[in-house]
Design a protein around this motif. Sequence first.
Motif, mmCIF file in Angstrom:
data_model
loop_
_atom_site.group_PDB
_atom_site.id
_atom_site.type_symbol
_atom_site.label_atom_id
_atom_site.label_comp_id
_atom_site.label_asym_id
_atom_site.label_seq_id
_atom_site.Cartn_x
_atom_site.Cartn_y
_atom_site.Cartn_z
ATOM 1 N N SER A 111 0.820 -1.207 0.000
ATOM 2 C CA SER A 111 0.000 0.000 0.000
ATOM 3 C C SER A 111 0.862 1.269 0.000
ATOM 4 O O SER A 111 1.971 1.296 0.541
ATOM 5 C CB SER A 111 -0.923 0.009 1.217
ATOM 6 N N SER A 112 0.319 2.330 -0.603
ATOM 7 C CA SER A 112 0.983 3.632 -0.595
ATOM 8 C C SER A 112 0.993 4.245 0.800
ATOM 9 O O SER A 112 1.643 5.267 1.038
ATOM 10 C CB SER A 112 0.277 4.593 -1.566
ATOM 11 N N LEU A 113 0.282 3.638 1.750
ATOM 12 C CA LEU A 113 0.298 4.100 3.133
ATOM 13 C C LEU A 113 1.580 3.709 3.848
ATOM 14 O O LEU A 113 1.851 4.180 4.957
ATOM 15 C CB LEU A 113 -0.903 3.528 3.899
ATOM 16 N N SER A 114 2.393 2.852 3.229
ATOM 17 C CA SER A 114 3.660 2.439 3.833
ATOM 18 C C SER A 114 4.566 3.661 4.015
ATOM 19 O O SER A 114 4.614 4.549 3.159
ATOM 20 C CB SER A 114 4.365 1.411 2.945
ATOM 21 N N THR A 115 5.275 3.701 5.141
ATOM 22 C CA THR A 115 6.119 4.855 5.444
ATOM 23 C C THR A 115 7.455 4.398 6.033
ATOM 24 O O THR A 115 7.559 3.318 6.609
ATOM 25 C CB THR A 115 5.446 5.806 6.457
ATOM 26 N N ALA A 116 8.472 5.263 5.868
ATOM 27 C CA ALA A 116 9.774 5.038 6.496
ATOM 28 C C ALA A 116 10.225 6.366 7.066
ATOM 29 O O ALA A 116 10.250 7.379 6.362
ATOM 30 C CB ALA A 116 10.782 4.513 5.488
ATOM 31 N N ARG A 117 10.570 6.386 8.344
ATOM 32 C CA ARG A 117 10.967 7.636 8.992
ATOM 33 C C ARG A 117 12.370 7.477 9.571
ATOM 34 O O ARG A 117 12.658 6.518 10.288
ATOM 35 C CB ARG A 117 9.980 8.000 10.104
ATOM 36 N N LEU A 118 13.239 8.435 9.248
ATOM 37 C CA LEU A 118 14.609 8.398 9.735
ATOM 38 C C LEU A 118 14.643 8.502 11.261
ATOM 39 O O LEU A 118 13.899 9.282 11.865
ATOM 40 C CB LEU A 118 15.419 9.558 9.151
ATOM 41 N N THR A 119 15.516 7.712 11.875
ATOM 42 C CA THR A 119 15.781 7.827 13.310
ATOM 43 C C THR A 119 17.235 8.235 13.552
ATOM 44 O O THR A 119 17.610 8.582 14.666
ATOM 45 C CB THR A 119 15.489 6.491 14.013
ATOM 46 N N ALA A 120 18.056 8.156 12.499
ATOM 47 C CA ALA A 120 19.465 8.559 12.497
ATOM 48 C C ALA A 120 19.842 8.707 11.025
ATOM 49 O O ALA A 120 19.068 8.321 10.144
ATOM 50 C CB ALA A 120 20.326 7.518 13.204
ATOM 51 N N PRO A 121 21.022 9.278 10.698
ATOM 52 C CA PRO A 121 21.373 9.461 9.288
ATOM 53 C C PRO A 121 21.301 8.191 8.453
ATOM 54 O O PRO A 121 20.973 8.258 7.262
ATOM 55 C CB PRO A 121 22.809 10.008 9.370
ATOM 56 N N THR A 122 21.628 7.039 9.040
ATOM 57 C CA THR A 122 21.602 5.789 8.266
ATOM 58 C C THR A 122 20.681 4.744 8.909
ATOM 59 O O THR A 122 20.881 3.548 8.726
ATOM 60 C CB THR A 122 23.023 5.203 8.137
ATOM 61 N N LYS A 123 19.684 5.213 9.642
ATOM 62 C CA LYS A 123 18.729 4.299 10.276
ATOM 63 C C LYS A 123 17.310 4.842 10.092
ATOM 64 O O LYS A 123 17.105 6.047 9.994
ATOM 65 C CB LYS A 123 19.007 4.139 11.772
ATOM 66 N N ALA A 124 16.351 3.930 10.046
ATOM 67 C CA ALA A 124 14.952 4.346 9.898
ATOM 68 C C ALA A 124 14.039 3.267 10.471
ATOM 69 O O ALA A 124 14.458 2.126 10.698
ATOM 70 C CB ALA A 124 14.609 4.597 8.425
ATOM 71 N N THR A 125 12.820 3.660 10.699
ATOM 72 C CA THR A 125 11.776 2.713 11.090
ATOM 73 C C THR A 125 10.805 2.589 9.922
ATOM 74 O O THR A 125 10.244 3.591 9.474
ATOM 75 C CB THR A 125 11.036 3.186 12.347
ATOM 76 N N LEU A 126 10.653 1.381 9.442
ATOM 77 C CA LEU A 126 9.814 1.127 8.271
ATOM 78 C C LEU A 126 8.500 0.483 8.691
ATOM 79 O O LEU A 126 8.494 -0.497 9.439
ATOM 80 C CB LEU A 126 10.553 0.213 7.292
ATOM 81 N N ALA A 127 7.406 1.057 8.224
ATOM 82 C CA ALA A 127 6.082 0.479 8.442
ATOM 83 C C ALA A 127 5.548 0.014 7.096
ATOM 84 O O ALA A 127 5.181 0.831 6.245
ATOM 85 C CB ALA A 127 5.142 1.496 9.071
ATOM 86 N N ILE A 128 5.517 -1.295 6.904
ATOM 87 C CA ILE A 128 5.054 -1.885 5.647
ATOM 88 C C ILE A 128 3.562 -2.165 5.769
ATOM 89 O O ILE A 128 3.134 -2.916 6.647
ATOM 90 C CB ILE A 128 5.810 -3.189 5.346
ATOM 91 N N VAL A 129 2.780 -1.549 4.907
ATOM 92 C CA VAL A 129 1.327 -1.729 4.928
ATOM 93 C C VAL A 129 0.932 -2.634 3.762
ATOM 94 O O VAL A 129 1.152 -2.281 2.600
ATOM 95 C CB VAL A 129 0.593 -0.380 4.841
ATOM 96 N N LEU A 130 0.363 -3.773 4.077
ATOM 97 C CA LEU A 130 -0.035 -4.746 3.063
ATOM 98 C C LEU A 130 -1.549 -4.754 2.897
ATOM 99 O O LEU A 130 -2.293 -4.715 3.888
ATOM 100 C CB LEU A 130 0.441 -6.148 3.453
ATOM 101 N N ALA A 131 -1.993 -4.797 1.645
ATOM 102 C CA ALA A 131 -3.423 -4.790 1.330
ATOM 103 C C ALA A 131 -3.761 -6.038 0.521
ATOM 104 O O ALA A 131 -3.645 -6.031 -0.710
ATOM 105 C CB ALA A 131 -3.793 -3.531 0.561
ATOM 106 N N PRO A 132 -4.174 -7.120 1.168
ATOM 107 C CA PRO A 132 -4.584 -8.331 0.446
ATOM 108 C C PRO A 132 -6.006 -8.186 -0.082
ATOM 109 O O PRO A 132 -6.881 -7.656 0.612
ATOM 110 C CB PRO A 132 -4.500 -9.424 1.518
ATOM 111 N N THR A 133 -6.242 -8.637 -1.308
ATOM 112 C CA THR A 133 -7.566 -8.487 -1.912
ATOM 113 C C THR A 133 -8.003 -9.781 -2.584
ATOM 114 O O THR A 133 -7.171 -10.602 -2.995
ATOM 115 C CB THR A 133 -7.564 -7.355 -2.957
ATOM 116 N N ASP A 134 -9.323 -9.932 -2.728
ATOM 117 C CA ASP A 134 -9.870 -11.087 -3.446
ATOM 118 C C ASP A 134 -10.045 -10.729 -4.919
ATOM 119 O O ASP A 134 -9.574 -9.683 -5.382
ATOM 120 C CB ASP A 134 -11.183 -11.552 -2.813
#
Length: 235
Positions: free
Chosen positions: A103-126
């Motif tokens: 999903s385009s709602l997935s985000t990554a936010r820097l916590t340091a110059p070479t570190k980040a927290t990634l939130a992967i948003v998955l959208a399963p569909t039928d």
Amino acid sequence: MYPRLMTLLPMVDPAPPTTRVMRLALAAATLATLVGCGGKALAPSASDALRAELAVRTNERDEAVARAAELDAKLLALTAERNARIDPEVAEAMPALAAVGLSSLSTARLTAPTKATLAIVLAPTDGLGRFIQLTGTVRVSVAALVPGRDPMPAGSVTVAPKALRDCYRSGFMGTHYTVELPIEWGGVEAARGLSVSGEFVDGATGKRYPFLGTVPVVPAKPGAAAAPAAAGASR
């Protein structure tokens, strides 16, 4: 004798007897209210603890009943599938997983110059493009994208079936699964984006559903700390 009597006379309420009785009753009621309110605020009764304990036990019971009902439904479905043919119309109307998208709602936010927290948003569909729940394993690999450099490995995660169920989310952003993980890449430059590639492996059929996409990296919030990895995920 007479002076003493004159001394007592001013203490006699000149109001009629009925009025004096009403005043006394009002004063008694006011005193009882004040004492009652003070007692509740300063000295909680034992029944308060009993009510809290009852609420906890009731919630635990409701959760156990829901799990038992879910297991019964699964057993019934498996029995029907083995012992009888499913009506063609029922089989046609039964939803099944068709795709798993990043999903385009997935985000990554820097916590340091070479570190980040990634939130992967998955959208399963039928097959009709409607959300459908997942049961299986998700595997993800992440690469950092820094201008002028080749993609650099930044992290990976495997989410087992039970942990994936805990990743289910539903709210104002819609219904989806969110997998969070901390990532880190080499060098000293901040990444502009993250390349995310992964797959979902259906726990019942073994079928694989790949997904791929790029997630932009945004600056850290002032004073914000890094978010922990999703519960149950393994590096």
